[in-house]
Enzyme design. Structure first.
Site, short mmCIF file in Angstrom:
data_model
loop_
_atom_site.label_atom_id
_atom_site.label_comp_id
_atom_site.label_asym_id
_atom_site.label_seq_id
_atom_site.Cartn_x
_atom_site.Cartn_y
_atom_site.Cartn_z
N GLY A 1 0.79 -1.23 0.00
CA GLY A 1 0.00 0.00 0.00
C GLY A 1 0.82 1.27 0.00
O GLY A 1 0.40 2.30 -0.54
N LYS B 1 -2.62 -10.25 -2.72
CA LYS B 1 -1.74 -9.92 -3.85
C LYS B 1 -0.39 -10.65 -3.79
O LYS B 1 0.23 -10.90 -4.82
CB LYS B 1 -1.53 -8.41 -3.98
N LYS C 1 2.74 -12.85 3.32
CA LYS C 1 3.99 -12.53 2.62
C LYS C 1 4.98 -13.69 2.77
O LYS C 1 5.60 -14.14 1.81
CB LYS C 1 4.61 -11.23 3.16
N1 CP Z 1 -5.32 -7.51 -2.71
C1 CP Z 1 -4.45 -7.24 -1.70
O1 CP Z 1 -3.77 -8.12 -1.15
O2 CP Z 1 -4.36 -5.91 -1.35
P1 CP Z 1 -3.58 -5.30 -0.09
O3 CP Z 1 -2.17 -5.82 -0.15
O4 CP Z 1 -3.65 -3.79 -0.30
O5 CP Z 1 -4.31 -5.75 1.13
#
Ligand code: CP
Length: 323
Positions: free
Chosen positions: A14, A223, A285
């Site tokens: 972010g 993500k 992660k």
């Molecule tokens: N889609 C997703 O994992 O977004 P963030 O990393 O912003 O939470």
């Protein structure tokens, strides 16, 4: 699978778009996108073929809220969460695409080191029976106090939960990513010398039916886990996850917290299973890094956005490597 040492997937957190305490103005989004592009250019200039992915947790929730505001004010129809995810790929992909293009242009690298920068609207395949659909865990949108969150939950049928980082937020299902519909296009563009922005926000969640047809589902994919699928599928040697902490820590936030410079995949699994890494934060992660190495990757790196280049050189961040 063969690994390409010079292929790298970089996952932006972010802070690539908005830093803590900052207003989400267009000016701030551009400022941060340019700052992020600067770190990438150093890597690109060393001959790396770069695919970029990014989060969308705050933005996909904000898009959903804009829609609800439009409904309240004007009776406009509300789109589904997969469509909101596609919108977030356009929004954030555009910011990276233009800022990186301009940085490459300024430094005379466009047309020499890379042919261009392109964002792909990317669909990520999930299992439509994934149990995650029954247990929403992915935090999206802004932070509220408990009272506001519960009121919104009542009004719009949301699920809301306390966020371990503070406050309350909306949560939505986050199924496990299996792969990307557009992966061959990503590979082709990278091979041809383009920088590719793909799997943004973990990709638009879709399932494939028994006729091979693709359909969207309402969810937001992590993500980093989707980035691993991308990195493995293109045969990247390195998968780099950039965030707002300098390293992975054991006992993070406690008086005896201990930074990790390097850990083998077995060590990472042991620490993961011991519960050192919080769900919704460092947990996915480290899990993505473990999967990447177990699937044949050479190194996964977790580190601070501003130290991306140093982390790639082994001078910052945490490296996760094969045993
Ligand atoms: N889609 C997703 O994992 O977004 P963030 O990393 O912003 O939470």
């Amino acid at each position: 699978m063969d690994r390409h040492e010079k292929y790298i997937v970089v996952a932006f957190g972010g802070n690539a778009f908005q830093t803590k305490g900052e207003k989400g103005t267009p000016e701030n989004y551009w400022k941060n996108a340019y700052r992020s592009a600067e770190f990438l250019v150093k890597i690109i200039n060393e001959g790396y073929k770069v695919a970029i992915t990014h989060g969308n947790g705050p933005q996909v929730g904000i898009i959903a809220e804009w829609m609800l505001a439009g409904k309240k004010l004007k009776g406009l129809e509300v789109m589904t969460l997969d469509i909101a995810g596609a919108m977030s790929q356009g929004w954030l992909g555009y910011l990276i695409q233009q800022s990186l293009y301009n940085k490459l242009q300024e430094q005379g690298l466009l047309g020499k080191v890379v042919k261009g920068v392109v964002t792909i609207v990317t669909q990520t395949i999930v299992d439509k029976n994934d149990p995650a659909f029954q247990n929403p865990t992915k935090y999206i949108g802004p932070w509220y106090n408990e009272e506001e969150a519960k009121q919104l939950a009542k009004e719009f049928g949301w699920t809301v939960k306390p966020d371990p980082r503070g406050g309350w937020r909306r949560v939505v299902p986050s199924p496990d990513p299996k792969g990307h519909v557009e992966i061959e296009a990503v590979k082709k563009l990278l091979d041809e010398g383009f920088i590719v922005i793909a799997s943004g926000g973990g990709g638009i969640p879709v399932y494939i039916n028994d006729k091979g047809l693709v359909h969207g589902v309402e969810a937001v994919i992590d993500k980093d886990l989707a980035g691993e699928r991308l990195a493995t599928a293109i045969g990247a040697g390195t998968f780099m996850i950039l965030t707002d902490v300098d390293k992975v820590y054991l006992n993070y936030g406690k008086p005896d917290q201990k930074p990790i410079d390097v850990m083998t995949v077995s060590e990472a699994k042991k620490f993961y299973e011991e519960g050192h890494f919080k769900p919704g934060s460092m947990g996915p992660k480290v899990l993505a890094a473990i999967r990447f190495i177990e699937n044949g990757g050479k190194q996964a790196i977790i580190g601070h956005l501003t130290q991306a280049y140093e982390a790639l050189k082994g001078k910052a961040g945490t490296r996760i490597i094969p045993d």
